[in-house]
Design an enzyme around this catalytic site. Structure first.
Site, mmCIF file in Angstrom:
data_model
loop_
_atom_site.group_PDB
_atom_site.id
_atom_site.type_symbol
_atom_site.label_atom_id
_atom_site.label_comp_id
_atom_site.label_asym_id
_atom_site.label_seq_id
_atom_site.Cartn_x
_atom_site.Cartn_y
_atom_site.Cartn_z
ATOM 1 N N GLY A 41 10.541 4.429 48.039
ATOM 2 C CA GLY A 41 11.126 4.494 49.379
ATOM 3 C C GLY A 41 12.525 5.069 49.483
ATOM 4 N N GLU A 96 18.761 1.218 47.675
ATOM 5 C CA GLU A 96 17.547 0.673 48.283
ATOM 6 C C GLU A 96 17.292 1.337 49.627
ATOM 7 O OE1 GLU A 96 14.971 -1.101 48.078
ATOM 8 O OE2 GLU A 96 15.205 -2.886 46.839
ATOM 9 N N ASP A 97 16.026 1.442 49.992
ATOM 10 C CA ASP A 97 15.684 1.956 51.310
ATOM 11 C C ASP A 97 15.842 0.868 52.372
ATOM 12 O OD1 ASP A 97 13.638 0.479 50.177
ATOM 13 O OD2 ASP A 97 12.041 1.869 50.703
ATOM 14 N N ASP A 100 13.906 -6.382 53.311
ATOM 15 C CA ASP A 100 13.089 -7.132 54.268
ATOM 16 C C ASP A 100 13.284 -8.615 53.959
ATOM 17 O OD1 ASP A 100 11.225 -8.192 55.925
ATOM 18 O OD2 ASP A 100 9.505 -7.139 55.090
ATOM 19 N N PHE A 149 7.998 -3.222 61.576
ATOM 20 C CA PHE A 149 7.585 -2.389 60.447
ATOM 21 C C PHE A 149 7.939 -0.940 60.750
ATOM 22 C CE2 PHE A 149 4.955 -0.039 57.518
ATOM 23 C CZ PHE A 149 5.145 -0.764 56.353
ATOM 24 N N VAL A 150 8.784 -0.367 59.892
ATOM 25 C CA VAL A 150 9.259 1.001 60.146
ATOM 26 C C VAL A 150 8.782 1.956 59.052
ATOM 27 C CG1 VAL A 150 11.289 0.339 61.489
ATOM 28 C CG2 VAL A 150 11.466 0.473 58.993
ATOM 29 N N ASP A 156 7.057 4.290 53.826
ATOM 30 C CA ASP A 156 5.655 4.648 54.081
ATOM 31 C C ASP A 156 4.864 3.519 54.706
ATOM 32 O OD1 ASP A 156 5.580 2.923 51.752
ATOM 33 O OD2 ASP A 156 3.514 3.586 51.498
ATOM 34 N N ARG A 162 6.282 9.242 54.770
ATOM 35 C CA ARG A 162 7.531 9.276 53.987
ATOM 36 C C ARG A 162 8.372 10.506 54.304
ATOM 37 N NH1 ARG A 162 7.418 5.332 49.929
ATOM 38 N NH2 ARG A 162 5.411 4.927 48.964
#
Ligand code: IMP
Length: 174
Positions: A41, A96-97, A100, A149-150, A156, A162
């Site tokens: 990610g 990090e992307d 959560d 949720f993105v 993805d 992506r």
């Protein structure tokens, strides 16, 4: 049919990446820095970020287990691909992307911390509220986003989306 609702535009992301790169450059100065990108990610964020950092920057990759094809956390975190470079005595910045639950990051911090880096910090582009509730924090945060949720900009859903240059909320038709 799934639909996408843009949450953060390409321009907003690029402005934020520049701001984060400025802060990181100020904090580390000329000190050699190792960026550890968490696959898959964070690949796009890493690519944009690293191009705005100084020549003393190295990169390596680690891959943890993901959600599979679903959209909720399994709570199980495993290392699928470990680092190639030794981090002992190095200044390490995990890239990090998204945070959560923060479980992935908490696990990575613990694991990498045992390898005796000189310093270990985290930059995340996105952060959901749950991570803060679990006490997981990153030193550098791009955007605080709602608990949705993105996808896009590296993120993805079942390996799709992506390549989008922006971040969007994924609405799935039921
Ligand atoms: P955590 O361990 O719950 O913090 O989850 C971290 C990982 O889950 C991220 O690195 C992503 O790969 C994935 N993830 C969490 N939320 C999302 C999302 O909204 N879209 C896509 N992937 C996500």
């Amino acid at each position: 049919m799934a639909s996408l609702e843009v949450l953060i535009t390409e321009q907003q992301i690029q402005d934020k990446v520049s701001e984060l790169a400025r802060r990181i450059s100020q904090d580390y100065g000329d000190t050699p820095l190792l960026l550890v990108s968490v696959l898959k990610g964070s690949f796009m964020f890493l690519a944009d970020l690293v191009r705005q950092l100084g020549p003393n920057t190295e990169i390596d990759f680690v891959q943890t287990s993901s959600y599979g094809d679903g959209t909720s956390s399994t709570g199980i975190v495993q290392i699928r691909k470990d680092l190639d470079i030794s981090i002992e005595g190095r200044d390490v910045l995990i890239v990090e992307d998204i945070l959560d639950t923060g479980l992935t990051l908490a696990h990575l911090r613990e694991l990498l911390g045992t390898r005796r880096p000189r310093s270990l910090k985290v930059v995340t582009l996105l952060c959901k509220p749950e991570a803060a509730r679990h006490g997981t924090q990153a030193e550098y945060v791009g955007f605080e986003i709602p608990d949705r949720f993105v996808v896009g900009y590296g993120l993805d859903h079942a390996e799709r989306y992506r390549n989008l240059p922006y971040v969007a909320v994924l609405h799935e038709a039921v």
